[in-house]
Design a protein around this motif. Sequence first.
Motif, PDB file in Angstrom:
ATOM      1  N   ARG A 110      40.199  44.126  39.521  1.00  0.00           N
ATOM      2  CA  ARG A 110      39.078  44.798  38.664  1.00  0.00           C
ATOM      3  C   ARG A 110      38.807  43.974  37.415  1.00  0.00           C
ATOM      4  O   ARG A 110      37.928  44.296  36.635  1.00  0.00           O
ATOM      5  N   ARG A 111      39.726  43.300  37.150  1.00  0.00           N
ATOM      6  CA  ARG A 111      39.643  42.443  35.864  1.00  0.00           C
ATOM      7  C   ARG A 111      38.296  41.533  35.649  1.00  0.00           C
ATOM      8  O   ARG A 111      37.784  41.328  34.530  1.00  0.00           O
ATOM      9  N   HIS A 112      37.723  41.159  36.902  1.00  0.00           N
ATOM     10  CA  HIS A 112      36.773  40.271  36.875  1.00  0.00           C
ATOM     11  C   HIS A 112      35.409  40.972  37.125  1.00  0.00           C
ATOM     12  O   HIS A 112      34.180  40.462  37.243  1.00  0.00           O
ATOM     13  N   GLY A 113      35.474  42.450  37.576  1.00  0.00           N
ATOM     14  CA  GLY A 113      34.262  42.936  37.636  1.00  0.00           C
ATOM     15  C   GLY A 113      33.435  42.641  38.872  1.00  0.00           C
ATOM     16  O   GLY A 113      33.844  42.357  39.979  1.00  0.00           O
ATOM     17  N   TYR A 114      31.903  42.780  38.384  1.00  0.00           N
ATOM     18  CA  TYR A 114      31.052  42.616  39.526  1.00  0.00           C
ATOM     19  C   TYR A 114      30.121  41.561  39.179  1.00  0.00           C
ATOM     20  O   TYR A 114      29.921  40.974  38.140  1.00  0.00           O
TER      21      TYR A 114
END
Length: 757
Positions: A430-434
Motif C-alpha cells: 500500500r505504500r506506493h498507492g495507485y
Amino acid sequence: MLPSMNGPQIKHLALIGNFLPRKCGLATYTTDTYHALKQRFPQLAVDVYAMDDHPGRYDYPSAVTRAIPQHDRAAYVDAARAIEASGAQALWIQHEYGIYGGAAGEFLLALTDRLSIPVITTLHTVLERPSADERRVMEALLRRSERVIVMAEKGRDILKRVHGTDDKKIVMIPHGVPDRAFADPDALKPSFGWEGREVILTFGLLAPNKGLETVISALPEVVANHPRALYVILGATHPNLLAHEGEAYRDRLKALAEEKGVAEHVQFIDAFVEHDELIDYLQTADLYVTPYTNPAQITSGTLSYAVGVGKPVISTPYVHATEILDQDHGVLVDFGDSAAFAREIGRLLTDNQARHDLAARAYARGRTMIWPRLAETALGELNAMLGKAPRQLGRATTELAPLKPDLAAVERMSDSTGMLQHSIYSVPDRRHGYCIDDNARALILMSKIDDVDESVRDKWTSIYASFVQYAWNPDARRFRNFMNFDRTWCEDVGSEDSNGRAIWALGVTARDARAQKHRDWASMLFDTTAAIALELQAPRAHAFAMLGAAAMMEAHPGHSLSRDILTRYGEELIALLDQARRPEWKWFEIVLAYDNARLPEALLRAGKVLGRQDFINVGLETLDWIVGRQTSPEGRFRAVGSESFGRPYAEPLQFDQQPLEAQATVDACVAAHEASGDERWMAEAMKAYRWYLGANDLELPLATAQDGGCFDGLMPTGLNRNQGAESILALQLANCAISALGKQAENVPTTRRTAVA
C-alpha cells in the motif's frame, strides 16, 4: 591440471578487486591471488576487473581486462555485461569497505544482480556493528554469493551472529603468503646496510591505527640493553591520509623518536615496495611487530606475510593475530602497552634459542598458508559452485498449454479505489498507492475477459472507470497518474504516457465494454478528453492514443477526432522511421526502450481503420524487425532487457526482461495477423506468449497458473518474485488475446491450427 574432483571443472574465471600498481593492501592481495591462480593452474583463464579510484592514474598490466571507475554506477553495469559476454563461468569478488562506490559500496550490487553466473566473495573486513547501509549492502551480497570466504574463524562467527549467514556457505581460507625458503637474517642484512644491527620491522601503509607510537615509546628501554637495535618502519603513507594531511603523521612519529632520544634507532623507508622486495625486507628482520590499535581487525596481510617467511612476531591481540599466533606461534601483548613491547622485544633479542624456535614454529604454520594452497582451496570451492542454476520455482513443461484468463490476482491487488501498483511477493504494498497506468489497463481487461460473472465484471469495471474519471483534471486538461493510498493525488498532471494510456482505455471501453452504460460513459469521456492527444510529444504516448482512437473509430465510424489522431501520428511515426533508419536499423528511434511493439501495432491498427496500406506496410516491416531483435539464438522470445534502454543503434541486452514487453508483442502480432492474414504472426504471438510459461532464457515460468499471478521480471539470477499490477495485467491481457486467437483458429482447417495448438 586442475585438482582432481567430481563435477564440472572451471576454465574461465572473472576476478574483481583492486590491482597493482594501485597502492593498497587489497591491490597486493588481488594481484597475488591472480598470479597464484595462473601459476598453479596455467590453463585457467582469469579476467581481472580492477576497481579504479582515480581513472587514468594507473598503468595497469595486461592482466587487467577492464578498470571500473569506483564512483560511476553505469561502469558497474557495463562490467556485468562484459563478464556475461566473456563466457566467464564464475565471479570471485574481493570485498573491502571503501573500494566500491555508492552507499556502503552498493554499486557492486548493480554488477552482481546482472550476472547469471555463480559468485564467490572474499570478505577482507567483517563488521561487528555495521551501519544500516553497511548491513543492507552486505546482506544483499551474502544472498548473491554461493560461497563466502573469511580469513579468520572470528569472521565466520560474526557472519552467523550478526547477519544470520548459513554456516554451510562460509569457508575459512587463511590469507595467502609467499612460498619462500627459510632464511638467516644475518646473511641478508649487508644488502640493506644493516650488518651488525638487531632489526625490528613493521611494514604497511602508514596510518594512525597502526599504533607505531607504542613501539617507538618502547625503544628507550630496548636500546638500553641492545644498543644496536634498529626499528625499521617500512611503507608509504596511506593515500587517503596523504591526500588529507600530507606527511603530518610521519612527521609526528619522527618527532616522537627525537623526543624519546631514539631517532638514530628508527629508520623510515617511505616507499610502496613491490612483492619480491618486500619479502627481502621481511626475511632480513630479526623480529616483526604489529602494534595495531583496532581489536576487531580480522585480516592483516602484513602479519600473514611475516608468519609465512618465519618471522618471530610480537603483536597486539587483534582478531587475526589471536588466531594466527595461537598455540605459541607468536607473542601477544596488550594494546598500547609499550612496557610489554619493550619486555618481549628485549627477551627475544637476548634469547637467541627462543627466537629461533619461535621463527621455526611460525614458518611451519606459514607453509599451510602459501598461495598455491589458497588457489587450490578456492578453485575447489569454485568447482563445487559450478553448474548451479539460479533458484527455480519449477521448470517449464514441454507442452506449455495456454492459460485461461483468471481475475483472481487482479482482484487481490484491487480495492474500492482501484488497482494498487506494487506488491511484496504476492501481497499488495500500500505504500506506493495507485496509478492511472494500471487502472487503465485493468479497465481494458474488464472488456476483454470472458467467463466472468457479470456482477463481478460490472463491479470492477465501475471501480476502474471511476479511477480514470477522477484522474481527469479539467483545470490542467490532463489526467493525473499517481495517487497515494489515502486517495490524495501526488501530482496535478501525469506523464505523457499515462495520458496516452488513459485515452487508449477509453477508446477500447467505448468499443468493447459488455454493458451499454460503460460504452456510453467511455465515449463521453473520450470526446471530453482525447483532444489532448494532439498536444502530446512522446512517440509511445502517440501510439497509445492511436490505439484508443482506432478502437473509437470502430465503435463510432467516421469519428473525426480519432481520424485526426490516427492520421497525424501515423504519418509522424513514418517520418520518424525515415529519420532513424539505417540499413541494419529499421526502427522509429535510434534507441530501443519499453513497450516497443506498441509502435508498429499502432500503425497496423490505424492502417486497418483508415484503409492506409502504407501504414500497414510500415507496421509489418518494423514489427518484423523488432521481433527479430526479440528472438534468442535458440528461437525463443527474449524481451528487450531494461538495461538496453537508451543505447543508440545497439543490439538489445538480455536482462532485465519484463512482462509488459511480451504482452505488447502478442498484441502487435495479433494486429499483424488481422491486417495481413499471414499465419506467421499467429506463431510469433504464441512464441511471445510462451515466455510467460517458461519458454525463455532461464526456462522459468513467470505465470503462477494457480492464481492468475505473474512475477515482475526475469533477472540474470532468476525471477523477480514480486507480483505488481503491471505484470499481472500483462499476463491476463495476453491470456485474453491468445484465447481469442485460439477461438479464431477453431474456424479454420486442422492443418492451419498448429500455431496455437
